[in-house]
Write an enzyme that holds these catalytic residues in place. Structure first.
Site, PDB file in Angstrom:
ATOM      1  N   SER A  13       0.847  -1.197   0.000  1.00 29.80           N
ATOM      2  CA  SER A  13       0.000   0.000   0.000  1.00 29.80           C
ATOM      3  C   SER A  13       0.883   1.248   0.000  1.00 29.80           C
ATOM      4  CB  SER A  13      -0.899   0.009   1.244  1.00 29.80           C
ATOM      5  OG  SER A  13      -1.401   1.314   1.426  1.00 29.80           O
ATOM      6  N   HIS A  37      -0.958  -1.640  -4.141  1.00 29.76           N
ATOM      7  CA  HIS A  37      -2.311  -1.298  -3.684  1.00 29.76           C
ATOM      8  C   HIS A  37      -2.423   0.221  -3.641  1.00 29.76           C
ATOM      9  CE1 HIS A  37      -5.967  -2.101  -1.259  1.00 29.76           C
ATOM     10  NE2 HIS A  37      -5.592  -1.088  -0.489  1.00 29.76           N
ATOM     11  N   ASP A  39      -4.634   3.315  -2.679  1.00 32.55           N
ATOM     12  CA  ASP A  39      -5.743   3.718  -1.808  1.00 32.55           C
ATOM     13  C   ASP A  39      -6.279   5.084  -2.205  1.00 32.55           C
ATOM     14  OD1 ASP A  39      -6.069   1.642   0.232  1.00 32.55           O
ATOM     15  OD2 ASP A  39      -4.014   2.145   0.804  1.00 32.55           O
ATOM     16  N   MET A  41      -8.934   7.983  -1.384  1.00 35.39           N
ATOM     17  CA  MET A  41      -9.813   8.500  -0.320  1.00 35.39           C
ATOM     18  C   MET A  41     -10.393   9.840  -0.750  1.00 35.39           C
ATOM     19  SD  MET A  41      -7.376   7.762   2.903  1.00 35.39           S
ATOM     20  CE  MET A  41      -6.709   6.133   3.238  1.00 35.39           C
ATOM     21  N   HIS A  70      -8.248   0.653  -4.485  1.00 36.38           N
ATOM     22  CA  HIS A  70      -9.210   0.529  -3.390  1.00 36.38           C
ATOM     23  C   HIS A  70      -9.914   1.876  -3.258  1.00 36.38           C
ATOM     24  CE1 HIS A  70      -9.644   0.024   1.305  1.00 36.38           C
ATOM     25  NE2 HIS A  70     -10.800   0.114   0.695  1.00 36.38           N
ATOM     26  N   MET A  72     -12.105   4.214  -1.553  1.00 30.63           N
ATOM     27  CA  MET A  72     -12.805   4.569  -0.304  1.00 30.63           C
ATOM     28  C   MET A  72     -13.551   5.872  -0.573  1.00 30.63           C
ATOM     29  SD  MET A  72      -9.708   3.611   2.268  1.00 30.63           S
ATOM     30  CE  MET A  72      -8.495   3.586   0.961  1.00 30.63           C
ATOM     31  N   MET A 141     -11.760  -5.408   5.449  1.00 31.66           N
ATOM     32  CA  MET A 141     -10.962  -4.386   6.140  1.00 31.66           C
ATOM     33  C   MET A 141     -10.680  -4.854   7.570  1.00 31.66           C
ATOM     34  SD  MET A 141     -10.284  -2.004   4.029  1.00 31.66           S
ATOM     35  CE  MET A 141      -9.410  -0.974   5.214  1.00 31.66           C
ATOM     36  N   GLY A 146      -9.304   4.734   6.078  1.00 31.19           N
ATOM     37  CA  GLY A 146      -9.022   6.167   6.139  1.00 31.19           C
ATOM     38  C   GLY A 146      -7.588   6.510   6.473  1.00 31.19           C
ATOM     39  N   PHE A 147      -6.895   5.602   7.136  1.00 29.67           N
ATOM     40  CA  PHE A 147      -5.532   5.906   7.577  1.00 29.67           C
ATOM     41  C   PHE A 147      -4.674   4.638   7.571  1.00 29.67           C
ATOM     42  CE2 PHE A 147      -8.520   8.738   9.595  1.00 29.67           C
ATOM     43  CZ  PHE A 147      -7.995   9.990   9.288  1.00 29.67           C
ATOM     44  N   GLY A 148      -3.398   4.817   7.243  1.00 25.14           N
ATOM     45  CA  GLY A 148      -2.442   3.730   7.402  1.00 25.14           C
ATOM     46  C   GLY A 148      -1.975   3.681   8.853  1.00 25.14           C
ATOM     47  N   GLY A 149      -1.239   2.642   9.182  1.00 25.50           N
ATOM     48  CA  GLY A 149      -0.592   2.567  10.488  1.00 25.50           C
ATOM     49  C   GLY A 149      -1.502   2.314  11.675  1.00 25.50           C
ATOM     50  N   ASP A 175      -6.811  -6.016   4.534  1.00 22.85           N
ATOM     51  CA  ASP A 175      -6.152  -4.710   4.446  1.00 22.85           C
ATOM     52  C   ASP A 175      -6.253  -3.986   5.783  1.00 22.85           C
ATOM     53  OD1 ASP A 175      -5.141  -2.269   3.596  1.00 22.85           O
ATOM     54  OD2 ASP A 175      -6.869  -1.758   2.341  1.00 22.85           O
ATOM     55  N   GLY A 176      -5.086  -3.657   6.345  1.00 25.19           N
ATOM     56  CA  GLY A 176      -5.041  -2.866   7.571  1.00 25.19           C
ATOM     57  C   GLY A 176      -4.328  -3.590   8.696  1.00 25.19           C
ATOM     58  N   GLY A 177      -3.216  -3.006   9.136  1.00 28.30           N
ATOM     59  CA  GLY A 177      -2.505  -3.567  10.283  1.00 28.30           C
ATOM     60  C   GLY A 177      -1.851  -4.912  10.018  1.00 28.30           C
ATOM     61  N   GLY A 197       1.114  -1.764   4.268  1.00 28.17           N
ATOM     62  CA  GLY A 197       1.711  -0.452   4.028  1.00 28.17           C
ATOM     63  C   GLY A 197       2.902  -0.234   4.946  1.00 28.17           C
ATOM     64  N   SER A 198       2.606   0.093   6.200  1.00 25.26           N
ATOM     65  CA  SER A 198       3.679   0.409   7.157  1.00 25.26           C
ATOM     66  C   SER A 198       4.695  -0.718   7.279  1.00 25.26           C
ATOM     67  CB  SER A 198       3.092   0.665   8.550  1.00 25.26           C
ATOM     68  OG  SER A 198       1.916   1.398   8.458  1.00 25.26           O
TER      69      SER A 198
END
Ligand code: DX5
Ligand code: ZN
Length: 217
Positions: A13, A37, A39, A41, A70, A72, A141, A146-149, A175-177, A197-198
């Site tokens: 991401s 990926h 994103d 928004m 993706h 959003m 999800m 809305g936010f990475g990390g 996707d996420g964390g 991502g992170s």
């Protein structure tokens, strides 16, 4: 076919990359991942803004891998054509943002692009059952979009298990964390496309982190 769908793919991401040198970041990551990926928004569906189709158009010549987009966004229908033209190989839309989800997925498919339906952490698998049936892939999800990390929400694993049980051949993206601790949980539950991502961009050793995310070492 089943085997192919279940192959683990890692998708980076771009939200977490150094935006000042985004092309270099893609080139440095491409050899170790299976896709990028992207994103999008809109500041409405989620309380944040990112990038749009002109940025994808610019970047899609940089990566040898495909971009999955993706969205959003509220009313994603008005954006589909521009992202297809910009080079998207897969586009996912939020179940919560699409009153005519079947039609929206069909429009994406008609462009010969993979169509994905996204489920927020608060969206029930049962509500989205018919949409999942029709989608090429389902994105679960594991954070609120809305936010990475953000921190991974383990409650979504149960939803992935249910989807995998009912749709043995479906591509399930998460996707996420996603990091080296949560990736094995996601894979065990039945996910096969992992967005990170992170975890990828916060390290210089992309080869090791991507192998570890795939659970190979
Ligand atoms: C969240 C985005 C994710 C995010 C993932 O709204 O859809 O793709 O960038 O970032 P990490 O891996 O840092 O949670
Ligand atoms: Zn995403």
């Amino acid at each position: 076919m089943k085997q192919q769908n279940h192959a683990i793919k890692i998708q980076a991401s771009l939200l977490a990359c150094d935006m000042g040198k985004i092309q270099e970041e893609i080139s440095a990551t491409d050899p170790f991942v299976n896709g990028i990926h992207f994103d999008v928004m809109d500041g409405q569906f989620v309380p944040n803004l990112s990038f749009g189709a002109p940025v994808l158009q610019h970047l899609s010549t940089t990566s040898e891998l495909g971009f999955d987009v993706h969205l959003m966004c509220e009313n994603p229908d008005i954006l589909l054509e521009s992202f297809v033209k910009a080079g998207a190989q897969a586009i996912s839309v939020h179940f919560e943002a699409c009153p005519n989800i079947h039609r929206t997925l069909q429009v994406i498919k008609n462009y010969n692009v993979l169509a994905g339906v996204v489920l927020n952490p608060g969206t029930s698998y049962h509500a989205a059952y018919e949409a999942i049936k029709f989608a090429d892939y389902v994105l679960v999800m594991s954070v609120n979009p809305g936010f990475g990390g953000q921190q991974f929400l383990p409650e979504v694993l149960e939803k992935i298990r249910k989807i995998r049980k009912n749709f043995p051949d479906k591509i399930i993206q998460i996707d996420g964390g996603i990091n080296t601790k949560t990736a094995p949980l996601a894979i065990k539950a039945g996910a096969n496309w992992l967005v990170a991502g992170s975890a990828i961009f916060n390290t210089d050793d992309r080869a090791t982190i991507c192998n570890r995310l795939r659970n190979t070492i």
